[in-house]
Write an enzyme that holds these catalytic residues in place. Structure first.
Site, PDB file in Angstrom:
ATOM      1  N   PHE A   1       0.871  -1.192   0.000  1.00  0.00           N
ATOM      2  CA  PHE A   1       0.000   0.000   0.000  1.00  0.00           C
ATOM      3  C   PHE A   1       0.906   1.241   0.000  1.00  0.00           C
ATOM      4  O   PHE A   1       0.758   2.138   0.818  1.00  0.00           O
ATOM      5  CB  PHE A   1      -0.941   0.025   1.215  1.00  0.00           C
ATOM      6  CG  PHE A   1      -1.696  -1.259   1.457  1.00  0.00           C
ATOM      7  CD1 PHE A   1      -2.914  -1.497   0.825  1.00  0.00           C
ATOM      8  CD2 PHE A   1      -1.188  -2.229   2.308  1.00  0.00           C
ATOM      9  CE1 PHE A   1      -3.616  -2.684   1.051  1.00  0.00           C
ATOM     10  CE2 PHE A   1      -1.876  -3.416   2.545  1.00  0.00           C
ATOM     11  CZ  PHE A   1      -3.101  -3.643   1.917  1.00  0.00           C
TER      12      PHE A   1
ATOM     13  N   GLU B   1       1.262  -1.105  -4.824  1.00  0.00           N
ATOM     14  CA  GLU B   1       0.139  -0.167  -4.655  1.00  0.00           C
ATOM     15  C   GLU B   1      -0.949  -0.513  -5.658  1.00  0.00           C
ATOM     16  O   GLU B   1      -0.655  -0.952  -6.769  1.00  0.00           O
ATOM     17  CB  GLU B   1       0.680   1.258  -4.871  1.00  0.00           C
ATOM     18  CG  GLU B   1      -0.338   2.327  -5.179  1.00  0.00           C
ATOM     19  CD  GLU B   1      -1.346   2.542  -4.075  1.00  0.00           C
ATOM     20  OE1 GLU B   1      -2.540   2.738  -4.404  1.00  0.00           O
ATOM     21  OE2 GLU B   1      -0.966   2.509  -2.886  1.00  0.00           O
TER      22      GLU B   1
ATOM     23  N   ASP C   1      -3.842  -5.151  -6.987  1.00  0.00           N
ATOM     24  CA  ASP C   1      -4.987  -4.991  -6.085  1.00  0.00           C
ATOM     25  C   ASP C   1      -4.727  -5.836  -4.836  1.00  0.00           C
ATOM     26  O   ASP C   1      -4.838  -7.055  -4.864  1.00  0.00           O
ATOM     27  CB  ASP C   1      -6.265  -5.446  -6.797  1.00  0.00           C
ATOM     28  CG  ASP C   1      -7.481  -5.412  -5.877  1.00  0.00           C
ATOM     29  OD1 ASP C   1      -7.356  -4.918  -4.726  1.00  0.00           O
ATOM     30  OD2 ASP C   1      -8.558  -5.874  -6.298  1.00  0.00           O
TER      31      ASP C   1
ATOM     32  N   ASP D   1       0.935  -0.247   5.227  1.00  0.00           N
ATOM     33  CA  ASP D   1       0.257   1.043   5.471  1.00  0.00           C
ATOM     34  C   ASP D   1      -1.092   1.020   4.747  1.00  0.00           C
ATOM     35  O   ASP D   1      -1.311   1.753   3.786  1.00  0.00           O
ATOM     36  CB  ASP D   1       1.133   2.199   4.975  1.00  0.00           C
ATOM     37  CG  ASP D   1       0.502   3.566   5.232  1.00  0.00           C
ATOM     38  OD1 ASP D   1      -0.430   3.648   6.064  1.00  0.00           O
ATOM     39  OD2 ASP D   1       0.926   4.547   4.593  1.00  0.00           O
TER      40      ASP D   1
ATOM     41  N   CYS E   1      -4.593   3.579   9.990  1.00  0.00           N
ATOM     42  CA  CYS E   1      -5.507   4.721  10.149  1.00  0.00           C
ATOM     43  C   CYS E   1      -6.836   4.270  10.754  1.00  0.00           C
ATOM     44  O   CYS E   1      -7.793   5.039  10.789  1.00  0.00           O
ATOM     45  CB  CYS E   1      -5.723   5.434   8.817  1.00  0.00           C
ATOM     46  SG  CYS E   1      -6.467   4.408   7.544  1.00  0.00           S
TER      47      CYS E   1
END
Length: 433
Positions: free
Chosen positions: A295, A316, A343, A364, A390
């Site tokens: 990511f 990514e 993906d 991440d 996050c």
């Protein structure tokens, strides 16, 4: 909905920054209330498993309660914690992460890292402002959504946005209100590099020469780059100046990352630098290390890793970001980084990059976490994983997987105040086999 005029004691803070109380054994989430307070509730909105309300009156105040800086606090959904001092906000976020680890992952870190904090105001360099022309008021509203997302908050200024934009919300509203296409501007995307602050206007129909001239004049007057987005993300074109070069530096690594106005970048520039420094410290990189960065976006971690490790592979999902990562590697004279588009929500175990050997892994992921990836990674030989998150719930779930299925130990974890005054919990965790 019922109006109950209940008085309740607030016992906890929820993950979204609301107070938590109980009425007859049922949980009530109370906006604007803090733990330790007694409040009188406004109207109670009933649901099957919980109820919702607002603090109509604070009867017993928390000693931690402070006066919010912003006049719009409580109406605008941009912030939910301005009534708590920043040091209490970050402590509450660590509490949320610890509770998620325990409840969801059934794990606990061996040690807690010192929270990463920074300047709590004027930090947002990326954001999307909603725009609404209200004919009844003869006024264009520019701001974040209200608590009721159907409405745009009528903001004069925003203290969390970069001052170049945050102090000019009323001016932006007046600008949009002066346009012929005032009803066809849907949103304004903010993106700031170190040198340039860019505003991308989402225009749902082509603009007249007069409207274009008004936007250019506004940009020139305030030193803001102006772009238009008539269609999808690829339709963005500069209006003024002709070229809008956006980039940000990571001084400790001697790296400059170029990006485009709609690209994902970390919202808080100062916190991003502290976060990268901490990730590098936890990875404990050697010149012989081969590292996988999943990511990877624009290479925010990949390129600094490449300065210290022997080799790094960044993966990514968005092909355009991968192309820009490669450009950024070239721009910074970095040879030891390679990038792949894939993906990561799908099974990639058959790819050459997934089958290769890595000493260390950096994750991440988006809010949904890295569950799909952890079905087949990390492979044997990867003994250290650093996970930047996050969303505390998905981190806790994935921590449980790393510990119970992959034989890792949760060595350390900590929170980072990427979004002061909001309930967003950004965190970082170190796992060792």
């Amino acid at each position: 909905m019922q109006n109950h005029n209940h008085e309740v004691d607030i016992t906890d803070l929820s993950h979204d920054g609301r107070g938590v109380a109980r009425i007859d054994g049922k949980t009530v989430f109370v906006a604007g209330a803090l733990p330790g307070e007694r409040v009188r509730l406004g109207r109670v909105q009933r649901h099957r498993n919980f109820d919702e309300s607002k603090a109509e009156e604070i009867l017993v105040r928390s000693p931690q309660r402070i006066e919010p800086r912003c006049a719009h606090f409580g109406h605008c959904s941009g912030c939910s914690l301005q009534h708590l001092p920043p040091e209490a906000q970050i402590a509450a976020k660590q509490h949320v992460l610890a509770e998620n680890f325990e409840r969801i992952g059934k794990v606990a870190p061996d040690r807690w890292l010192e929270p990463l904090t920074g300047e709590p105001w004027g930090y947002r360099r990326k954001g999307r402002l909603s725009v609404k022309w209200v004919a009844k008021k003869d006024k264009a509203l520019v701001g974040f959504r209200e608590d009721n997302p159907r409405f745009v908050a009528d903001l004069a200024r925003c203290h969390t946005l970069l001052p170049e934009v945050g102090e000019r919300l009323a001016d932006l509203g007046a600008l949009v209100g002066s346009l012929e296409a005032r009803a066809e501007i849907a949103q304004i995307e903010i993106a700031a590099g170190d040198e340039t602050v860019a505003l991308t206007f989402r225009n749902l129909r082509p603009l007249s020469d007069g409207d274009r001239a008004a936007l250019v004049a506004f940009g020139q007057r305030h030193g803001l780059a102006i772009l238009l987005q008539p269609g999808g993300p690829d339709s963005v074109v500069p209006l003024w100046p002709e070229q809008v070069p956006l980039s940000f530096r990571i001084p400790a690594s001697g790296i400059d990352i170029a990006f485009r106005p709609l690209d994902f970048i970390q919202v808080n520039a100062g916190m991003n630098q502290r976060m990268i420094a901490r990730a590098l410290e936890l990875l404990d990189l050697r010149a012989s290390d081969r590292v996988l960065d999943l990511f990877c976006g624009l290479g925010n971690f990949t390129l600094p890793i490449a300065r210290l490790a022997g080799e790094v592979v960044g993966v990514e999902g968005e092909a355009a970001l991968v192309a820009r990562s490669r450009e950024n590697a070239t721009r910074n004279g970095i040879a030891g980084a390679e990038f792949h588009a894939a993906d990561l929500a799908a099974d990639q175990r058959g790819t050459a990059w997934a089958q290769a050997r890595y000493d260390k892994l950096l994750l991440d992921p988006p809010r949904s976490g890295a569950a799909a990836v952890l079905e087949y990674l990390p492979r044997k030989g990867t003994d250290r994983v650093v996970y930047v998150s996050c969303h505390p719930g998905s981190l806790a779930r994935d921590a449980g997987t790393l510990v119970t299925r992959h034989g890792f130990r949760l060595v350390a974890a900590g929170v980072m105040d990427m979004f002061p005054h909001t309930a967003h919990v950004e965190s970082i965790a170190l796992f060792e086999r």
